[in-house]
Design an enzyme around this catalytic site. Structure first.
Site, PDB file in Angstrom:
ATOM      1  N   ASP A  98       0.895  -1.156   0.000  1.00  0.00           N
ATOM      2  CA  ASP A  98       0.000   0.000   0.000  1.00  0.00           C
ATOM      3  C   ASP A  98       0.939   1.214   0.000  1.00  0.00           C
ATOM      4  O   ASP A  98       1.651   1.459   0.971  1.00  0.00           O
ATOM      5  CB  ASP A  98      -0.873  -0.040   1.266  1.00  0.00           C
ATOM      6  CG  ASP A  98      -1.733   1.215   1.409  1.00  0.00           C
ATOM      7  OD1 ASP A  98      -1.451   2.214   0.705  1.00  0.00           O
ATOM      8  OD2 ASP A  98      -2.670   1.190   2.217  1.00  0.00           O
ATOM      9  N   HIS A 185       8.889  11.758 -22.767  1.00  0.00           N
ATOM     10  CA  HIS A 185       9.360  10.653 -23.619  1.00  0.00           C
ATOM     11  C   HIS A 185       9.726  11.120 -25.032  1.00  0.00           C
ATOM     12  O   HIS A 185      10.447  10.433 -25.744  1.00  0.00           O
ATOM     13  CB  HIS A 185       8.374   9.486 -23.617  1.00  0.00           C
ATOM     14  CG  HIS A 185       7.147   9.690 -24.454  1.00  0.00           C
ATOM     15  ND1 HIS A 185       6.058  10.363 -24.002  1.00  0.00           N
ATOM     16  CD2 HIS A 185       6.858   9.309 -25.704  1.00  0.00           C
ATOM     17  CE1 HIS A 185       5.131  10.391 -24.957  1.00  0.00           C
ATOM     18  NE2 HIS A 185       5.594   9.757 -26.001  1.00  0.00           N
ATOM     19  N   LYS A 189      13.013   9.951 -28.206  1.00  0.00           N
ATOM     20  CA  LYS A 189      12.751   9.461 -29.567  1.00  0.00           C
ATOM     21  C   LYS A 189      13.989   9.646 -30.435  1.00  0.00           C
ATOM     22  O   LYS A 189      14.672  10.667 -30.359  1.00  0.00           O
ATOM     23  CB  LYS A 189      11.566  10.215 -30.191  1.00  0.00           C
ATOM     24  CG  LYS A 189      10.216   9.831 -29.561  1.00  0.00           C
ATOM     25  CD  LYS A 189       9.078  10.526 -30.272  1.00  0.00           C
ATOM     26  CE  LYS A 189       7.766  10.356 -29.539  1.00  0.00           C
ATOM     27  NZ  LYS A 189       7.070   9.122 -29.825  1.00  0.00           N
ATOM     28  N   HIS A 247       5.767  18.173 -24.405  1.00  0.00           N
ATOM     29  CA  HIS A 247       6.358  17.703 -25.660  1.00  0.00           C
ATOM     30  C   HIS A 247       6.621  18.841 -26.665  1.00  0.00           C
ATOM     31  O   HIS A 247       7.703  18.939 -27.233  1.00  0.00           O
ATOM     32  CB  HIS A 247       5.460  16.660 -26.329  1.00  0.00           C
ATOM     33  CG  HIS A 247       5.112  15.498 -25.445  1.00  0.00           C
ATOM     34  ND1 HIS A 247       5.991  14.953 -24.550  1.00  0.00           N
ATOM     35  CD2 HIS A 247       3.973  14.785 -25.312  1.00  0.00           C
ATOM     36  CE1 HIS A 247       5.414  13.940 -23.920  1.00  0.00           C
ATOM     37  NE2 HIS A 247       4.180  13.820 -24.359  1.00  0.00           N
ATOM     38  N   LYS A 347      -6.020  15.944 -30.888  1.00  0.00           N
ATOM     39  CA  LYS A 347      -6.512  14.555 -30.955  1.00  0.00           C
ATOM     40  C   LYS A 347      -7.523  14.475 -32.098  1.00  0.00           C
ATOM     41  O   LYS A 347      -8.165  15.469 -32.445  1.00  0.00           O
ATOM     42  CB  LYS A 347      -7.229  14.165 -29.658  1.00  0.00           C
ATOM     43  CG  LYS A 347      -6.450  14.466 -28.392  1.00  0.00           C
ATOM     44  CD  LYS A 347      -5.529  13.348 -27.967  1.00  0.00           C
ATOM     45  CE  LYS A 347      -4.896  13.604 -26.621  1.00  0.00           C
ATOM     46  NZ  LYS A 347      -3.431  13.491 -26.631  1.00  0.00           N
TER      47      LYS A 347
HETATM   48  C1  BG6 Z   1       1.496  11.405 -23.890  1.00  0.00           C
HETATM   49  C2  BG6 Z   1       0.139  12.045 -23.764  1.00  0.00           C
HETATM   50  O1  BG6 Z   1       2.444  12.126 -23.139  1.00  0.00           O
HETATM   51  O2  BG6 Z   1       1.906  11.410 -25.253  1.00  0.00           O
HETATM   52  C3  BG6 Z   1      -0.871  11.313 -24.645  1.00  0.00           C
HETATM   53  O3  BG6 Z   1      -0.284  11.996 -22.423  1.00  0.00           O
HETATM   54  C4  BG6 Z   1      -0.372  11.214 -26.060  1.00  0.00           C
HETATM   55  O4  BG6 Z   1      -2.145  11.947 -24.616  1.00  0.00           O
HETATM   56  C5  BG6 Z   1       1.055  10.665 -26.104  1.00  0.00           C
HETATM   57  O5  BG6 Z   1      -1.257  10.362 -26.776  1.00  0.00           O
HETATM   58  C6  BG6 Z   1       1.632  10.742 -27.499  1.00  0.00           C
HETATM   59  O6  BG6 Z   1       2.878  10.094 -27.513  1.00  0.00           O
HETATM   60  P1  BG6 Z   1       3.440   9.435 -28.834  1.00  0.00           P
HETATM   61  O7  BG6 Z   1       4.777   8.924 -28.470  1.00  0.00           O
HETATM   62  O8  BG6 Z   1       2.459   8.345 -29.213  1.00  0.00           O
HETATM   63  O9  BG6 Z   1       3.465  10.512 -29.864  1.00  0.00           O
END
Ligand code: BG6
Length: 502
Positions: A98, A185, A189, A247, A347
């Site tokens: 927990d 992330h 890439k 991003h 989106k």
């Molecule tokens: C994430 C977002 O950080 O990045 C998501 O929370 C998004 O909403 C995603 O879909 C996109 O990542 P990638 O690597 O698929 O372009």
């Protein structure tokens, strides 16, 4: 930089990895496959161990079965094999915990003591940021932490500037900044890494990378998916917090920053912070004129009818949350004065695509066919995903006697898949996890970067909060509200896909 044993020696970087939220979406979809791929490529030190932690009942045997299932579901057949799967699963142990009960953290200390070794602990809370504080405090109290131990955290760091400071304070109470790895992330890439190589290894571009030669820059991160069952998270966040604050601003920084003095983490991050600081305040006029927000309504994506945002499962039919943002901004410094940066993300756009287009200025004096004057500019197109590659749009003479000196545009292509067919493009998480294990921070976001990005984004958030009008609606499967195209046409420009150069 290719992810191979030549560049990443696997010796001497053994870690104990404690993965909190080991059965959650992030772990299933990204972390387990990435860790396994590292092991399969021989990039995990043989002594590296992984402790999976979650509140679900179970034991190590059950965990191993579940992880085997995640790998089977998440990886193609040619990306896995029984021998390396078994070797990987042998590294795993499981404890039920927990996260909010400090007594439960004794399990981590006991697991660390169970095997001799001098491995640093990598703490990975793959859970909501609200639990970071409890996890840090629990580990500290249970005496599980040493001087080389580190923590990896995901975006979003907070919901606004104040909450991001609170999260950063909670992390900072236990870990020094030099041992906090904030993931964006996109920085992991392959092509984003390549942007640095392109800019700083090629004098051809290095010398042209400024307002004397570049007229404007566009950055698009488009997604075909909707909110994919994440209503409760997304409706609180919206596209600005979910994508722009992190991003897109990171991509902007990598395009706009001055050359760092070295590839050291702080040398790079110092330059990125300077860019964030120069984004400057947005006036009320600029907010009204240069920022577009949208929300998708029902439409057709890839030939398939899809519901609107407000009709998604669990939706609130009055939501004003934006699923699309387009904006124009400037980097107010000597290098970029007067060069607009157009950013766009949404989106339910027509396709998944991340692309940066650098538009170079026209020749100062034009001598060819006056009817073709509109052709006369070079573009550098950096495709981050899919079909990773780089194209340079150049003007050449159209062939044939009858064509005289007519021009045509054509791309010089570097398509990574065909140029390096033997190279596998690693998932961003593979690179990022490996960098954490090696103790290298250059691909991670420093506290001041996060906070400057929030400071800038808060201007937009505050502005929207005071508006009664909902975001402009756009049909799913389109490139966003009409106002997004207008943002460009007003300046006599158009987004790349409308330019006919594709
Ligand atoms: C994430 C977002 O950080 O990045 C998501 O929370 C998004 O909403 C995603 O879909 C996109 O990542 P990638 O690597 O698929 O372009």
């Amino acid at each position: 930089m290719t992810l191979t044993r030549d560049t990443y020696s696997d010796a001497g970087h053994a870690v104990d990895l404690a993965l909190f939220g080991a059965l959650g979406d992030l772990a299933r979809g990204k972390l387990w496959p990435a860790l396994y791929q590292l092991d399969r490529q021989g990039l995990l030190d043989p002594a590296t161990r992984i402790l999976a932690l979650s509140h679900h009942d179970g034991d190590t045997t059950v965990l191993r079965e579940r992880v085997a299932g995640f790998l089977e579901a998440g990886l193609k057949e040619d990306e896995r094999d029984a021998e390396s799967c078994n070797r990987f699963l042998d590294r795993l142990a499981y404890r039920v915990i927990d996260f909010t009960r400090s007594a439960d953290y004794a399990a981590v200390a006991e697991w660390r003591r169970a095997e001799q070794g001098e491995r640093p602990l990598v703490v990975y809370p793959a859970v909501g940021a609200r639990l970071y504080g409890a996890i840090c405090a629990g580990l500290a109290q249970s005496d599980s932490l040493g001087e080389r131990d580190r923590i990896v955290v995901e975006k979003p760091v907070g919901h606004d500037l104040a909450s991001s400071r609170a999260v950063n304070d909670a992390l900072g109470a236990v870990f020094p900044e030099s041992r906090i790895y904030r993931i964006d992330h996109y920085l992991g890439k392959e092509t984003v890494q390549n942007l640095m190589a392109l800019r700083f290894a090629n004098p051809l571009f290095g010398n042209q990378w400024n307002q004397s030669h570049i007229s404007h820059v566009e950055i698009t991160v488009a997604e075909e998916v909707g909110i994919a069952g994440r209503w409760s998270y997304f409706d609180r966040a919206g596209q600005l917090r979910d994508m722009v604050q992190n991003h897109l601003l990171q991509l902007l920084c990598l395009v706009a920053m001055d050359p760092p003095s070295s590839l050291d983490a702080d040398a790079i991050r110092d330059e990125k912070v300077k860019v964030l600081k120069t984004l400057g305040p947005l006036t009320p006029e600029a907010l009204a004129r240069n920022v577009v927000r949208g929300q998708y309504r029902a439409g057709t994506c890839n030939g398939r009818p899809v519901p609107g945002y407000r009709e998604e499962a669990g939706a609130d039919s009055d939501s004003h949350t934006e699923t699309f943002v387009a904006l124009k901004t400037e980097v107010a410094n000597w290098r970029w004065a007067g060069v607009p940066f157009y950013l766009r993300t949404g989106k339910r756009l027509p396709q998944k695509l991340s692309r940066i287009v650098i538009h170079f200025r026209r020749q100062p004096h034009y001598i060819f066919d006056p009817d073709q004057r509109c052709l006369a500019s070079n573009k550098l197109i950096i495709r981050l995903q899919p079909d990773e590659g780089i194209a340079l749009q150049v003007l050449t003479k159209d062939s044939g006697l009858e064509k005289g000196m007519r021009l045509r545009t054509g791309p010089l292509h570097l398509d990574f898949n065909s140029a390096f067919p033997e190279a596998r493009i690693p998932d961003a998480y593979e690179r990022l996890l490996l960098e954490v294990m090696k103790g290298r921070q250059s691909l991670f976001v420093r506290r001041d970067e996060v906070e400057h990005a929030w400071r800038w984004c808060e201007q937009l958030l505050d502005h929207w909060q005071n508006l009664d009008t909902p975001p402009g609606r756009y049909p799913a499967g389109s490139w966003g509200p009409v106002a997004s195209a207008a943002l460009m046409t007003r300046d006599g420009r158009s987004w790349y896909e409308e330019s006919g150069d594709e």
